[in-house]
Design a protein around this motif. Structure first.
Motif, PDB file in Angstrom:
ATOM      1  N   VAL A  80       0.846  -1.187   0.000  1.00 18.40           N
ATOM      2  CA  VAL A  80       0.000   0.000   0.000  1.00 18.40           C
ATOM      3  C   VAL A  80       0.885   1.242   0.000  1.00 18.40           C
ATOM      4  O   VAL A  80       2.070   1.172   0.343  1.00 18.40           O
ATOM      5  CB  VAL A  80      -0.939   0.043   1.230  1.00 18.40           C
ATOM      6  N   ALA A  81       0.320   2.371  -0.381  1.00 17.79           N
ATOM      7  CA  ALA A  81       1.040   3.643  -0.319  1.00 17.79           C
ATOM      8  C   ALA A  81       0.681   4.362   0.970  1.00 17.79           C
ATOM      9  O   ALA A  81      -0.425   4.202   1.502  1.00 17.79           O
ATOM     10  CB  ALA A  81       0.669   4.503  -1.524  1.00 17.79           C
ATOM     11  N   ALA A  82       1.626   5.152   1.482  1.00 19.64           N
ATOM     12  CA  ALA A  82       1.354   5.899   2.713  1.00 19.64           C
ATOM     13  C   ALA A  82       0.242   6.923   2.499  1.00 19.64           C
ATOM     14  O   ALA A  82      -0.558   7.176   3.390  1.00 19.64           O
ATOM     15  CB  ALA A  82       2.628   6.585   3.191  1.00 19.64           C
ATOM     16  N   TRP A  83       0.201   7.481   1.300  1.00 22.79           N
ATOM     17  CA  TRP A  83      -0.794   8.516   1.002  1.00 22.79           C
ATOM     18  C   TRP A  83      -1.860   7.979   0.064  1.00 22.79           C
ATOM     19  O   TRP A  83      -1.548   7.412  -0.975  1.00 22.79           O
ATOM     20  CB  TRP A  83      -0.131   9.733   0.350  1.00 22.79           C
ATOM     21  N   GLU A  84      -3.103   8.162   0.459  1.00 21.56           N
ATOM     22  CA  GLU A  84      -4.223   7.879  -0.432  1.00 21.56           C
ATOM     23  C   GLU A  84      -4.539   9.173  -1.175  1.00 21.56           C
ATOM     24  O   GLU A  84      -4.905  10.170  -0.574  1.00 21.56           O
ATOM     25  CB  GLU A  84      -5.441   7.412   0.366  1.00 21.56           C
ATOM     26  N   GLY A  85      -4.378   9.166  -2.480  1.00 18.18           N
ATOM     27  CA  GLY A  85      -4.548  10.380  -3.266  1.00 18.18           C
ATOM     28  C   GLY A  85      -5.960  10.932  -3.222  1.00 18.18           C
ATOM     29  O   GLY A  85      -6.925  10.218  -2.911  1.00 18.18           O
ATOM     30  N   ILE A  86      -6.079  12.234  -3.535  1.00 20.49           N
ATOM     31  CA  ILE A  86      -7.413  12.862  -3.561  1.00 20.49           C
ATOM     32  C   ILE A  86      -7.707  13.458  -4.945  1.00 20.49           C
ATOM     33  O   ILE A  86      -8.514  14.379  -5.064  1.00 20.49           O
ATOM     34  CB  ILE A  86      -7.589  13.927  -2.465  1.00 20.49           C
ATOM     35  N   THR A  87      -7.066  12.907  -5.964  1.00 21.00           N
ATOM     36  CA  THR A  87      -7.388  13.378  -7.317  1.00 21.00           C
ATOM     37  C   THR A  87      -8.833  13.084  -7.685  1.00 21.00           C
ATOM     38  O   THR A  87      -9.378  13.700  -8.610  1.00 21.00           O
ATOM     39  CB  THR A  87      -6.457  12.730  -8.358  1.00 21.00           C
ATOM     40  N   TRP A  88      -9.469  12.177  -6.942  1.00 21.38           N
ATOM     41  CA  TRP A  88     -10.872  11.839  -7.233  1.00 21.38           C
ATOM     42  C   TRP A  88     -11.813  13.021  -7.033  1.00 21.38           C
ATOM     43  O   TRP A  88     -12.939  13.005  -7.542  1.00 21.38           O
ATOM     44  CB  TRP A  88     -11.333  10.655  -6.375  1.00 21.38           C
ATOM     45  N   ILE A  89     -11.366  14.071  -6.326  1.00 18.95           N
ATOM     46  CA  ILE A  89     -12.272  15.219  -6.152  1.00 18.95           C
ATOM     47  C   ILE A  89     -12.532  15.913  -7.490  1.00 18.95           C
ATOM     48  O   ILE A  89     -13.484  16.696  -7.599  1.00 18.95           O
ATOM     49  CB  ILE A  89     -11.765  16.231  -5.106  1.00 18.95           C
ATOM     50  N   LEU A  90     -11.703  15.627  -8.497  1.00 17.93           N
ATOM     51  CA  LEU A  90     -11.950  16.196  -9.827  1.00 17.93           C
ATOM     52  C   LEU A  90     -13.287  15.724 -10.389  1.00 17.93           C
ATOM     53  O   LEU A  90     -13.894  16.407 -11.217  1.00 17.93           O
ATOM     54  CB  LEU A  90     -10.820  15.816 -10.785  1.00 17.93           C
ATOM     55  N   ASP A  91     -13.768  14.551  -9.922  1.00 24.95           N
ATOM     56  CA  ASP A  91     -15.063  14.052 -10.381  1.00 24.95           C
ATOM     57  C   ASP A  91     -16.222  14.872  -9.813  1.00 24.95           C
ATOM     58  O   ASP A  91     -17.362  14.748 -10.270  1.00 24.95           O
ATOM     59  CB  ASP A  91     -15.234  12.578  -9.997  1.00 24.95           C
ATOM     60  N   LEU A  92     -15.933  15.714  -8.810  1.00 21.36           N
ATOM     61  CA  LEU A  92     -16.957  16.597  -8.258  1.00 21.36           C
ATOM     62  C   LEU A  92     -17.081  17.897  -9.067  1.00 21.36           C
ATOM     63  O   LEU A  92     -17.995  18.697  -8.828  1.00 21.36           O
ATOM     64  CB  LEU A  92     -16.631  16.941  -6.800  1.00 21.36           C
ATOM     65  N   LEU A  93     -16.152  18.090  -9.971  1.00 22.18           N
ATOM     66  CA  LEU A  93     -16.121  19.329 -10.754  1.00 22.18           C
ATOM     67  C   LEU A  93     -16.597  19.073 -12.186  1.00 22.18           C
ATOM     68  O   LEU A  93     -16.318  18.013 -12.753  1.00 22.18           O
ATOM     69  CB  LEU A  93     -14.689  19.882 -10.785  1.00 22.18           C
ATOM     70  N   PRO A  94     -17.370  19.984 -12.753  1.00 18.72           N
ATOM     71  CA  PRO A  94     -17.681  21.335 -12.274  1.00 18.72           C
ATOM     72  C   PRO A  94     -18.959  21.450 -11.453  1.00 18.72           C
ATOM     73  O   PRO A  94     -19.308  22.538 -11.018  1.00 18.72           O
ATOM     74  CB  PRO A  94     -17.829  22.117 -13.574  1.00 18.72           C
ATOM     75  N   ASP A  95     -19.667  20.333 -11.217  1.00 18.73           N
ATOM     76  CA  ASP A  95     -21.020  20.418 -10.653  1.00 18.73           C
ATOM     77  C   ASP A  95     -21.055  20.695  -9.155  1.00 18.73           C
ATOM     78  O   ASP A  95     -21.996  21.328  -8.666  1.00 18.73           O
ATOM     79  CB  ASP A  95     -21.787  19.120 -10.950  1.00 18.73           C
ATOM     80  N   ARG A  96     -20.054  20.228  -8.402  1.00 18.32           N
ATOM     81  CA  ARG A  96     -20.114  20.356  -6.943  1.00 18.32           C
ATOM     82  C   ARG A  96     -18.806  20.913  -6.386  1.00 18.32           C
ATOM     83  O   ARG A  96     -18.106  20.248  -5.610  1.00 18.32           O
ATOM     84  CB  ARG A  96     -20.453  19.002  -6.320  1.00 18.32           C
ATOM     85  N   PRO A  97     -18.460  22.127  -6.748  1.00 19.85           N
ATOM     86  CA  PRO A  97     -17.186  22.694  -6.286  1.00 19.85           C
ATOM     87  C   PRO A  97     -17.123  22.885  -4.771  1.00 19.85           C
ATOM     88  O   PRO A  97     -16.057  22.756  -4.180  1.00 19.85           O
ATOM     89  CB  PRO A  97     -17.107  24.035  -7.019  1.00 19.85           C
ATOM     90  N   GLU A  98     -18.274  23.194  -4.140  1.00 22.48           N
ATOM     91  CA  GLU A  98     -18.265  23.368  -2.685  1.00 22.48           C
ATOM     92  C   GLU A  98     -17.862  22.072  -1.990  1.00 22.48           C
ATOM     93  O   GLU A  98     -17.104  22.088  -1.007  1.00 22.48           O
ATOM     94  CB  GLU A  98     -19.645  23.821  -2.179  1.00 22.48           C
ATOM     95  N   GLU A  99     -18.376  20.925  -2.505  1.00 24.18           N
ATOM     96  CA  GLU A  99     -18.009  19.637  -1.911  1.00 24.18           C
ATOM     97  C   GLU A  99     -16.523  19.351  -2.126  1.00 24.18           C
ATOM     98  O   GLU A  99     -15.849  18.806  -1.247  1.00 24.18           O
ATOM     99  CB  GLU A  99     -18.853  18.513  -2.526  1.00 24.18           C
ATOM    100  N   ALA A 100     -16.011  19.701  -3.288  1.00 26.71           N
ATOM    101  CA  ALA A 100     -14.582  19.494  -3.559  1.00 26.71           C
ATOM    102  C   ALA A 100     -13.733  20.294  -2.567  1.00 26.71           C
ATOM    103  O   ALA A 100     -12.741  19.786  -2.029  1.00 26.71           O
ATOM    104  CB  ALA A 100     -14.262  19.901  -4.994  1.00 26.71           C
ATOM    105  N   LEU A 101     -14.135  21.538  -2.297  1.00 30.46           N
ATOM    106  CA  LEU A 101     -13.394  22.360  -1.350  1.00 30.46           C
ATOM    107  C   LEU A 101     -13.501  21.818   0.066  1.00 30.46           C
ATOM    108  O   LEU A 101     -12.548  21.890   0.848  1.00 30.46           O
ATOM    109  CB  LEU A 101     -13.902  23.806  -1.403  1.00 30.46           C
TER     110      LEU A 101
END
Length: 311
Positions: free
Chosen positions: A109-130
């Motif tokens: 496993v990697a020490a860091w779990e990435g958060i690039t998945w927040i791109l799937d919240l854009l452009p419709d849910r930018p507040e959730e991404a933030l």
């Protein structure tokens, strides 16, 4: 002497990974300067969502393990061998630490779990991404490599500029801030920190050597006091000597946190000092405008008088 890097040169490097100049390549994980950041943000309306998401993908944390993680784990293991198991026990209690230990023992496993998945919240849910971005930073700030602190600030700026109603343009809002008196900027800062959940108080007007606003956040068993100094400057950048002065005041007055707010920008030296001193935060004019938009809404420049009237 090497010519200053242009925005187009940097974007080309980010897209291709090819650096054709003779000097050292810049980072592609955050904007290499305040000037290039401001220039890019000013052109956001002209850019496609996909281009901006591609840049965000570079800035966001990816799954992996950083060199600093290995150093932290090695230090904890060496201390444990000498009989001090406090660090290794602390690591084992946190999900990040458990992943890091698992990575060291099995490499599965990697020490860091990435958060690039927040791109799937854009452009419709930018507040959730933030919101995701803010919570991730809150949990992991102490383990993040220094460079990623700048990355998180730039991701926040990009998302707000591209997909949220940020109210007046930065230029218009900065003009409104420049039109304030020094004392009114201090009053506006006090109002902003109150919106952030603090009790605030203005200090008596004084020459340089103190601070302008005291902000206190108290909960049962926990109290944070922040001293805030304001600089209403225009073209001149705030240098490292001002940051050093605030650090000295914090030491003399035994204050744990300090913030330097300006309507201008900070020099590279001041930003380096900030990275080395985690108790101090620097907020420039563009960041201040973003905070005002977020906490007071898009029409705050027309309501400054009402916002500051109780101070």
């Amino acid at each position: 002497m090497t010519n200053a890097m242009s925005l187009d040169e940097w974007l080309q490097y980010v897209q291709t990974g090819q650096w054709e100049r003779g000097d050292e390549p810049p980072s592609s994980a955050y904007f290499p300067s305040d000037e290039l950041r401001d220039e890019y943000l000013a052109t956001v309306p002209e850019r496609s969502d996909e281009e901006i998401k591609s840049l965000l993908r570079n800035f966001l944390v990816h799954s992996g393990t950083f060199a600093m993680d290995k150093i932290h784990l090695t230090s904890a293991l060496q201390a444990a061998k000498k009989g001090d198991r406090s660090l290794i026990v602390l690591l084992g209690k946190r999900e990040f630490g458990r992943r890091l230990i698992s990575w060291a023992t099995r490499k599965e496993v990697a020490a860091w779990e990435g958060i690039t998945w927040i791109l799937d919240l854009l452009p419709d849910r930018p507040e959730e991404a933030l919101r995701v971005l803010s919570n991730f930073y809150f949990v992991h700030a102490q383990e993040l490599p220094d460079t990623l602190h700048a990355s998180f600030a730039d991701v926040d700026n990009l998302i707000r500029s591209c997909w949220l109603d940020v109210g007046p343009t930065s230029e218009d809002a900065l003009q409104a801030l420049h039109g304030l008196s020094d004392r009114d900027l201090e009053r506006l800062t006090a109002a902003l920190w109150e919106k952030l959940g603090y009790s605030t108080e203005l200090t008596p007007p004084q020459k340089d050597g103190g601070w302008d606003v005291t902000a206190v956040q108290a909960a049962r068993g926990h109290r944070v006091t922040v001293i805030i100094e304001c600089k209403k400057w225009t073209a001149k950048k705030v240098g490292v000597e001002i940051v050093d002065r605030l650090a000295g005041v914090m030491h003399m007055e035994r204050k744990s946190h300090g913030v330097l707010v300006t309507t201008s920008k900070f020099t590279a030296g001041a930003r380096r000092k900030e990275r080395k001193e985690p108790r101090i935060e620097l907020i420039d004019g563009v960041a201040l405008v973003g905070m005002m938009n977020d906490k007071f809404g898009p029409k705050w420049t027309s309501r400054i008088g009402r916002i500051i009237q109780r101070w």
